[in-house]
Design a protein around this motif. Sequence first.
Motif, PDB file in Angstrom:
ATOM      1  N   ARG A  16       6.200  54.435  78.119  1.00 55.11           N
ATOM      2  CA  ARG A  16       5.357  53.448  78.548  1.00 55.11           C
ATOM      3  C   ARG A  16       3.800  53.786  78.875  1.00 55.11           C
ATOM      4  NH1 ARG A  16       9.802  51.898  81.675  1.00 55.11           N
ATOM      5  NH2 ARG A  16       8.295  51.903  83.695  1.00 55.11           N
ATOM      6  N   GLU A  51       7.993  46.956  66.755  1.00 54.71           N
ATOM      7  CA  GLU A  51       8.796  46.720  68.151  1.00 54.71           C
ATOM      8  C   GLU A  51       7.527  46.937  69.108  1.00 54.71           C
ATOM      9  OE1 GLU A  51      11.016  45.453  71.166  1.00 54.71           O
ATOM     10  OE2 GLU A  51      11.120  45.023  69.067  1.00 54.71           O
ATOM     11  N   ARG A  55       5.977  43.725  71.587  1.00 56.88           N
ATOM     12  CA  ARG A  55       5.898  44.054  73.009  1.00 56.88           C
ATOM     13  C   ARG A  55       4.490  43.886  73.527  1.00 56.88           C
ATOM     14  NH1 ARG A  55      10.296  48.919  74.421  1.00 56.88           N
ATOM     15  NH2 ARG A  55      12.066  47.697  73.429  1.00 56.88           N
ATOM     16  N   GLU A  57       2.471  46.434  73.283  1.00 54.25           N
ATOM     17  CA  GLU A  57       2.134  47.894  73.709  1.00 54.25           C
ATOM     18  C   GLU A  57       1.287  48.327  72.570  1.00 54.25           C
ATOM     19  OE1 GLU A  57       5.478  49.198  76.543  1.00 54.25           O
ATOM     20  OE2 GLU A  57       6.367  49.264  74.438  1.00 54.25           O
ATOM     21  N   ALA A 325      13.227  46.370  78.126  1.00 52.86           N
ATOM     22  CA  ALA A 325      12.075  46.550  77.355  1.00 52.86           C
ATOM     23  C   ALA A 325      10.531  46.390  78.265  1.00 52.86           C
ATOM     24  CB  ALA A 325      11.818  45.834  76.087  1.00 52.86           C
ATOM     25  N   ASP A 326      10.747  45.366  79.232  1.00 49.82           N
ATOM     26  CA  ASP A 326       9.632  45.095  79.841  1.00 49.82           C
ATOM     27  C   ASP A 326       9.847  45.078  81.398  1.00 49.82           C
ATOM     28  OD1 ASP A 326       7.129  44.102  80.944  1.00 49.82           O
ATOM     29  OD2 ASP A 326       7.032  42.116  79.811  1.00 49.82           O
TER      30      ASP A 326
END
Length: 440
Positions: A16, A51, A55, A57, A325-326
């Motif tokens: 992250r 992915e 998201r 990102e 994921a978040d």
Amino acid sequence: MLASRLIPDLDGGFCRAVLGRARDLVDAGVPAELLTVDPGSAADHDAHRAEFVRRGELDRPERLRNLFDEASADPSWVRAAAHPGTRDPALEYRPVPAAHPVLELPVIAGNPDWHLSTAPVVVLAADGSEAGVLDGFGGLYRAWLDHVLATAPGDGLQSVVIVEARQLGELLTAWDSPAKLVHTTHTAHIGEPYTPDAPILPLWQRWLHAAGAFDAVVWLTAAQRDDVIARFGAGRIDEVLPFGATAVAHPRPAAERDRHRAVMINRLAPGKRLDHAVRVWRRVVDQLPDAVLDIYGEGASRGAIEALIDELGLTERVILHGQIADPDTVLDDPAVLLLTTAFEGQGLAVLEALAHGTPVVSYDVRYGPAEALSDGGGLLIASGDEDAFGDAVLRILTDDDLHARLVAEAHAAARSRSRSAATREMLQMLARVAERPRRR
């Protein structure tokens, strides 16, 4: 930005943080690219890219580049870099990619320093014959970086390589390139008992002695920088650039939170000391029978933690939710975030909690929590003191005035540690690096 791998949900806070820093640089106008050397399949890498884009990102999939994907798509650069030589007959070799190999990698089994091997990497011609070799993994990685920089448009900050993994950094200290090298750090360099004079972890020992070759070394906390200088001297260009976490505009008021709910976000790994949190929660539930601890993360310690939860009769009070994921989606409601880790690099979960106005109870460990909570927003407890930790949690869960004050402090503290501020500091550091002579 060069990392060994970037795989969704596999490396938690590291992944992250690296993706977030790259995205922030892109948003600031810097055409940053993410480079990985994971020898997985192109299909897997495409799935990872998709992915990350889903998201939010990663802004576009092609920004995340992989050495082996690019060697397979266009082998010309790796064939041009090869020199005459043959494979090591004493070693097993693995073709990459498996279907239509361009390279054959030596298998260095049982050796934690495999990346330092100079065993030949075999480069294959279009007909499958051996076109030549590269000198170990280092030779392969350096050849790819030469190709990346030679084909990059423009100049300026694109000539600065930010290295996010020590094993890769070790292979670049003698790299014959005009590129500048900035090396980041992500975790503590010391082992048990995690004091400034504790044994240096094996993976750090060689790296610390070579770190003066980098054009800057980025520490996440001043405390770690100072400990390293005290022990190894000031032979590096040391910078302190913490990660940021942008505060939500309107944190949920204390009165609207679930006052008997706590959350943890971390890998289920021995160093995170989840067993401390579970034992503390047994004590909390004894006084607050409806209290719930939600734990988000995965890891090798899941079985041991599940067994302890069962043993203490907490199957309905401590919930292992698995990977998330978040983390932002679970930080508005709880009354408090817990951190029982034995060590950290900075503790991204603490920053993320503060950004949502969620107070924190954390062990005072190297490195990160003390600096993150220096402006308030939580309580620091001597490392390993479960009784004091439990007392602190119960105070926050039962004292409305204390909880309301910490919610306000947490959000205020987060505003001074925003991602935009961290990005400005990173850009200033990169500009200084670009102006200085190369150190290696």
